[in-house]
Design a protein around this motif. Structure first.
Motif, PDB file in Angstrom:
ATOM      1  N   UNK A   1     -24.628  61.833  17.635  1.00  0.00           N
ATOM      2  CA  UNK A   1     -23.436  61.592  18.618  1.00  0.00           C
ATOM      3  C   UNK A   1     -22.114  60.918  17.799  1.00  0.00           C
ATOM      4  N   UNK A   2     -22.727  59.949  17.182  1.00  0.00           N
ATOM      5  CA  UNK A   2     -21.371  59.233  16.449  1.00  0.00           C
ATOM      6  C   UNK A   2     -20.776  60.074  15.110  1.00  0.00           C
TER       7      UNK A   2
ATOM      8  N   UNK B   1     -32.308  70.683  10.513  1.00  0.00           N
ATOM      9  CA  UNK B   1     -32.597  69.272  11.012  1.00  0.00           C
ATOM     10  C   UNK B   1     -31.470  68.393  10.286  1.00  0.00           C
ATOM     11  N   UNK B   2     -30.232  68.506  10.400  1.00  0.00           N
ATOM     12  CA  UNK B   2     -29.147  67.673   9.987  1.00  0.00           C
ATOM     13  C   UNK B   2     -29.030  67.296   8.663  1.00  0.00           C
TER      14      UNK B   2
ATOM     15  N   UNK C   1     -24.298  72.841  21.888  1.00  0.00           N
ATOM     16  CA  UNK C   1     -23.447  71.649  21.251  1.00  0.00           C
ATOM     17  C   UNK C   1     -24.058  70.291  21.216  1.00  0.00           C
ATOM     18  N   UNK C   2     -25.216  70.228  21.221  1.00  0.00           N
ATOM     19  CA  UNK C   2     -26.179  68.867  21.148  1.00  0.00           C
ATOM     20  C   UNK C   2     -27.193  69.261  20.307  1.00  0.00           C
ATOM     21  N   UNK C   3     -27.499  68.030  19.637  1.00  0.00           N
ATOM     22  CA  UNK C   3     -28.682  68.107  18.631  1.00  0.00           C
ATOM     23  C   UNK C   3     -29.928  68.038  19.546  1.00  0.00           C
ATOM     24  N   UNK C   4     -30.702  69.001  19.387  1.00  0.00           N
ATOM     25  CA  UNK C   4     -32.099  68.931  20.169  1.00  0.00           C
ATOM     26  C   UNK C   4     -33.189  69.700  19.389  1.00  0.00           C
TER      27      UNK C   4
ATOM     28  N   UNK D   1     -23.572  73.175  17.308  1.00  0.00           N
ATOM     29  CA  UNK D   1     -22.175  73.176  16.931  1.00  0.00           C
ATOM     30  C   UNK D   1     -21.850  71.791  17.196  1.00  0.00           C
ATOM     31  N   UNK D   2     -21.767  70.861  15.841  1.00  0.00           N
ATOM     32  CA  UNK D   2     -21.607  69.359  15.835  1.00  0.00           C
ATOM     33  C   UNK D   2     -20.141  69.169  16.321  1.00  0.00           C
ATOM     34  N   UNK D   3     -19.266  70.032  15.990  1.00  0.00           N
ATOM     35  CA  UNK D   3     -17.832  70.071  16.724  1.00  0.00           C
ATOM     36  C   UNK D   3     -17.840  71.702  17.030  1.00  0.00           C
TER      37      UNK D   3
END
Length: 173
Positions: A74-75, A94-95, A132-135, A141-143
């Motif tokens: 989120x940050x 996975x980021x 648009x969210x990490x799940x 889409x981070x942005x």
């Protein structure tokens, strides 16, 4: 000043309409538009070809997290949105990697160490535009892409990479 987007007829353009337009625009980079549309509906991602409409700069998470001063999705997402002035970014694997979407011509002149610009014809895994969210370790889409053809300014991506590299060199993260 009114910040609500309008079309040339003075009608309000909704966020959903802009998102749909961005999706249609992205699909123009698909080897097979119908297949990609289906993949977005059924799978995690579809593969779009770099070099025509856009390309992507691949940035490793350590560099992004150092620049952001955080590993919190989120940050980091908020940091990237501010730093890249709303330019679209995909978080994938996975980021492990972040892909800043930039104009296709960037590939000809990109030389910033620490980040790779994908070459023409390279396939990029792209999540559905509404993810648009990490799940569940899925690409997202981070942005998010705000509207069709909205891309990151390469100079802002370069500044992000340089900042991350400098902080990593200092041991600041």
């Amino acid at each position: 000043m009114n910040s609500t987007p309008t079309n040339n007829l003075g009608q309000v353009t909704t966020g959903a309409e802009r998102l749909r337009a961005a999706g249609h625009w992205l699909l123009a980079a698909a080897p097979d538009m119908n297949q990609s549309r289906w993949e977005w509906g059924e799978n995690d991602v579809t593969f779009l070809r770099c070099g025509g409409l856009f390309t992507a700069i691949s940035i490793r998470r350590g560099l992004v997290h150092a620049a952001a001063g955080s590993a919190s999705p989120r940050l980091v997402d908020g940091f990237l949105e501010e730093t890249l002035e709303g330019g679209p970014v995909i978080a994938a694997h996975d980021l492990v990697l972040y892909y800043a979407l930039v104009p296709a011509t960037t590939a000809r002149r990109w030389s910033q160490p620490g980040a790779e610009c994908l070459p023409p014809r390279q396939l990029l895994a792209v999540p559905p535009v509404d993810r648009t969210t990490y799940e569940n370790q899925q690409a997202y889409w981070s942005v998010p892409m705000d509207s069709a053809a909205t891309l990151c300014e390469p100079v802002l991506v370069e500044r992000l990479v340089r900042t991350g590299l400098a902080l990593l060199a200092e041991g600041g993260y």
